[in-house]
Design a protein around this motif. Structure first.
Motif, mmCIF file in Angstrom:
data_model
loop_
_atom_site.group_PDB
_atom_site.id
_atom_site.type_symbol
_atom_site.label_atom_id
_atom_site.label_comp_id
_atom_site.label_asym_id
_atom_site.label_seq_id
_atom_site.Cartn_x
_atom_site.Cartn_y
_atom_site.Cartn_z
ATOM 1 N N GLU A 1 0.828 -1.206 0.000
ATOM 2 C CA GLU A 1 0.000 0.000 0.000
ATOM 3 C C GLU A 1 0.863 1.257 0.000
ATOM 4 N N ILE A 2 2.046 1.186 0.599
ATOM 5 C CA ILE A 2 2.976 2.315 0.547
ATOM 6 C C ILE A 2 3.430 2.547 -0.883
ATOM 7 N N GLY A 3 3.544 1.449 -1.660
ATOM 8 C CA GLY A 3 3.935 1.581 -3.061
ATOM 9 C C GLY A 3 5.291 0.999 -3.394
ATOM 10 N N VAL A 4 5.953 0.359 -2.398
ATOM 11 C CA VAL A 4 7.273 -0.214 -2.662
ATOM 12 C C VAL A 4 7.129 -1.571 -3.340
ATOM 13 N N GLN A 5 8.228 -2.031 -3.946
ATOM 14 C CA GLN A 5 8.281 -3.359 -4.554
ATOM 15 C C GLN A 5 8.696 -4.383 -3.494
ATOM 16 N N ILE A 6 8.221 -5.608 -3.617
ATOM 17 C CA ILE A 6 8.555 -6.680 -2.672
ATOM 18 C C ILE A 6 9.148 -7.853 -3.457
#
Length: 873
Positions: A764-769
């Motif tokens: 939800e923050i927008g980072v890649q995992i």
């Protein structure tokens, strides 16, 4: 071009702005002008309002032809921001005459009105700027007289001016060129009864004959002041009879309105300047002093001040105290008077002030109209009139800002009250910012979980105490504390219980110390204690015993009865070291000895202990100082699209350059950092540094890429991990999509529900995992499908033998197919040979990283890699 347009169109508007000059034929009834694209005539200037003015077609009484009227603002009555000026004069509405000059946005754009409906000159200007002198004041005569030209010389206009002079409500005066009065209409005699007596000495006639001889045309106008009244004198020189006829209009009210507008604008500018200073100056007291001085001078008062509410020092009831004051030269300050400090509102019947101000209403009074008791306190400072406006902070009555007038019983206008209310709102915002800054400062020096001082604040207090001890020849002690077997509780009962336990331990620890002692959370389950004033070892031992005793009562948490103990190491100033670093180091060494001797005890440092610490402890102690000494650095390994050769990302790799041990391998210090809890601050530093570096590359104009950062198991279970990541992204300015967080498969499958929830928050923050070391953790396809991830990373143990081992080849093929089926990216790690790379290309693997492309690079060497089009062996 304009001449031809004027012949075919009766009315033109020549506009000149930042886009150049253009001519607009005025054929419709209404035009809107402004910088908004929906306006009929768009004015290209940032200083022009979105809808700045309106042009209306109007028919004047007695005239056959129509003209246009320009109106400031829109038809709903909303005024423009920077006002409307016609021929240099500010106005709200003006009936336009041929060649009138309209200025918008403080002169940033101009327009000239042209009309051929009368016998005026029809030559259109080639540039508005070139004809600017037509609209400026041509001359200044004595006694405030201002002369401006009149261009309407048509016979119809002259006839209208001369008709029915006896019935005209406006004065008409006629003189010959010798200055003799030849005619006065009744209105002139009534308005200027002394005009026949004073003749040429009367202000209306002073310099009039000379002005006529200096004019090139036969018509002009000037403004004349007579006493406290102002008049506009329209002068017509009748050549045939050598007479000068004046048509006079009283413009006193208009001048007063203009003065009020000027005063309002000056006050508004002062409030704007003061509010801007509040925003830009971080020193609140200095900013308030500037605010009071600025608005006090602008509003022309004798005093400007701020009062703050607070509990009375003795009774606790609501009281007020003057905090800052500005006074005009020659006025005695009030802030030094005791009756304006720590005074309850009930004193001198000021409870009425409190009731009004706390309800959001201003207090505005002439002193003479107030009750006797209130008059008495105001008279002590010579106050004739007072205006006070409340300052609300978070809907709470914080205090008030006020003005004093000591010369007259001043009646405060609604405008002055409104501007002071605006200033109060700005001060309220500054107070809120100050509260937020105080909270941020507190958070910067206190542990977020326990609210104890953190390592930075502890170090500051220790330095101060060492300086005091050196001057006073006293001693102090430093304690290093570690919770015994806390990791077991944390791992078995979960981090929520572990965090609650740490908070309750911190409370008991704080309550067991003396006033003036400092306890800080050093990190993880470690605490430090500063005893700044001790007599001897007996005194120190007593404190250590109280700490151990405080933990003997079990903790009741979520149905669990938890027993926990402290191991304590102690170092004494003078005996065990003279500086903060040495004392903490020796207290840490003594702590290790306390753990070695069975835990739940305390040990004083001795020189014999220094040789007992194993190599692991030495590394751990060095790790504690590595961040402070800036011994860590990040290297970056490229991630490459092996089908195109394009660099798609960089993985940040931590390196530790020890000043004595040299380059320490990650496999040596990472497990120690993980076990000791030091991985938390180290991991936060890695995230901060990697994000800053990636943003710096982007700011250099390099192609934007994603930087991958590994999260350790302990980091992954931090309760504040998502908020910490969001904060770092905000502080560094890096867009979330350019940060890739890598977690190992082993970490992910320890608690499936926890992992899914946490990964969802980070998505939800927008980072890649990315899931790192995939294939080594035995996660099922069901679990993998539940995780909101973007990339699978094939562990290098499978890539190493992918060419020679058919089983590894099949595993890599399966992972690639699995990733493609789940719509995930896939990266092969540890690619070291061209044969491995060729096989991965055949298997349709998308990306890879490893020594076949590049060894990990320092940050300053990455730019060249990003600038290259491809990176293939």
């Amino acid at each position: 071009m304009n001449q031809e347009l004027l012949q075919s169109n009766h009315h033109l508007l020549v506009v000149e702005d930042s886009q150049g000059q253009r001519t607009v034929p005025l054929q419709a009834n209404t035009y809107s002008l402004g910088r908004g694209s929906t306006n009929s005539i768009v004015i290209h200037s940032r200083r022009v309002s979105r809808q700045h003015a309106i042009l209306l077609r109007v028919t004047m009484p007695g005239e056959e032809a129509y003209r246009f009227r320009v109106i400031d603002g829109d038809l709903q009555g909303n005024r423009s921001t920077n006002g409307l000026f016609v021929n240099g004069q500010r106005c709200f509405s003006h009936d336009l005459q041929h060649r009138d000059l309209i200025e918008f946005g403080g002169g940033s754009a101009k327009a000239q009105y042209l009309s051929n409906t009368s016998s005026i000159e029809k030559t259109a200007p080639s540039s508005i700027a070139s004809k600017a002198t037509d609209f400026t004041l041509l001359d200044h005569a004595s006694k405030g007289t201002i002369i401006t030209p009149i261009y309407d010389t048509s016979e119809a206009a002259i006839t209208r001016l001369a008709s029915f002079p006896e019935l005209s409500p406006h004065p008409i005066v006629e003189i010959n060129l010798s200055g003799t009065i030849t005619y006065l209409n009744p209105a002139a005699i009534e308005t200027f009864p002394d005009l026949p007596l004073l003749a040429l000495e009367h202000p209306m006639l002073v310099g009039l004959v000379e002005a006529v001889s200096e004019q090139h045309g036969h018509f002009f106008a000037r403004q004349v002041q007579v006493g406290d009244q102002f008049f506009e004198q329209s002068v017509h020189y009748l050549v045939a009879s050598d007479l000068v006829r004046s048509f006079i209009t009283d413009i006193t009210q208009r001048r007063k309105s203009e003065e009020e507008l000027y005063k309002r604008d000056r006050l508004q500018q002062a409030v704007a300047d003061a509010a801007n200073y509040l925003l830009t100056n971080l020193n609140f007291d200095e900013a308030i002093a500037h605010v009071l001085s600025t608005i006090g001078r602008a509003i022309e008062v004798d005093r400007a001040y701020i009062f703050e509410n607070h509990p009375h020092a003795e009774t606790g009831e609501v009281a007020m105290s003057m905090r800052q004051e500005w006074v005009r030269a020659g006025i005695a300050p009030s802030i030094i008077q005791s009756h304006w400090q720590n005074q309850p509102y009930s004193t001198f019947s000021k409870i009425g002030w409190y009731q009004a101000l706390s309800s959001g209403y201003p207090v505005s009074n002439i002193t003479a109209d107030l009750p006797t008791q209130e008059q008495a306190i105001l008279n002590q400072d010579g106050i004739q009139s007072i205006l006070m406006v409340p300052i609300q902070v978070d809907a709470h009555f914080w205090g008030y800002i006020g003005f004093d007038e000591c010369q007259t019983g001043r009646i405060w206008s609604n405008n002055e009250e409104a501007l002071l209310s605006t200033m109060a709102a700005s001060i309220s915002g500054a107070l809120q910012r100050r509260q937020i800054e105080a909270m941020i400062r507190h958070q910067a020096f206190h542990d977020l979980l326990t609210d104890l001082p953190n390592r930075s604040l502890f170090s500051d207090r220790l330095q101060v105490s060492l300086a005091n001890a050196s001057r006073a020849h006293t001693t102090l002690a430093v304690m290093f504390l570690d919770l015994d077997r806390f990791k077991t509780i944390n791992d078995t009962l979960g981090h929520t219980v572990g965090d609650r336990l740490l908070k309750e331990v911190a409370q008991r620890l704080a309550h067991s110390l003396r006033e003036g002692d400092t306890v800080a959370r050093w990190g993880g389950d470690e605490f430090t204690v500063l005893l700044p004033y001790v007599e001897d070892q007996t005194d120190i031992a007593a404190t250590a015993e109280r700490i151990l005793e405080a933990l003997r009562t079990p903790f009741e948490l979520e149905g669990h009865e938890l027993f926990i103990t402290f191991s304590i190491g102690i170092a004494i100033y003078g005996a065990d070291g003279d500086d903060a670093e040495t004392l903490i180091k020796h207290a840490d060494t003594a702590l290790y000895q306390a753990k070695q001797t069975g835990r739940n005890n305390y040990q004083f440092f001795t020189t014999a202990l220094a040789s007992l610490a194993p190599e692991q402890l030495a590394v751990e102690k060095s790790l504690r100082r590595a961040l402070e000494r800036q011994e860590f650095m990040l290297y970056y390994q490229p991630q490459v699209n092996i089908q195109t050769g394009q660099v798609t990302g960089m993985e940040a790799l931590l390196r530790w350059q020890h000043p004595e041990l040299g380059l320490v391998a990650p496999k040596v210090f990472i497990p120690i950092a993980e076990e000791s809890g030091l991985i938390i601050p180290i991991g936060e530093w890695v995230l901060q540094t990697a994000c800053l570096q990636n943003k710096a590359w982007q700011d250099q104009g390099l192609p934007p890429i994603c930087v991958a950062v590994n999260l350790s198991a302990r980091q992954f279970h931090q309760p504040n991990l998502p908020s910490m990541i969001a904060k770092i992204l905000q502080e560094t300015g890096l867009e979330p999509k350019y940060l890739d967080l890598e977690i190992t498969e082993t970490t992910a499958i320890q608690d499936i529900d926890f992992t899914c929830n946490l990964l969802q928050q980070m998505q939800e923050i927008g980072v890649q995992i990315s899931m790192d070391d995939f294939g080594t953790g035995y996660s099922s396809l069901t679990h993998l499908r539940q995780f909101p991830i973007n990339t699978l990373k094939i562990d290098q143990s499978f890539v190493r033998d992918v060419v020679d081992n058919a089983r590894d080849t099949q595993i890599v093929m399966a992972v690639i197919s699995l990733a493609r089926g789940l719509n995930l990216n896939v990266i092969a790690e540890g690619v070291e040979t061209v044969d491995q790379l060729n096989l991965l290309q055949e298997l349709k693997c998308e990306q890879a990283q490893g020594y076949v492309f590049n060894q990990p690079l320092p940050a300053d060497a990455v730019a060249a890699v990003l600038q290259s089009k491809t990176l293939m062996p």
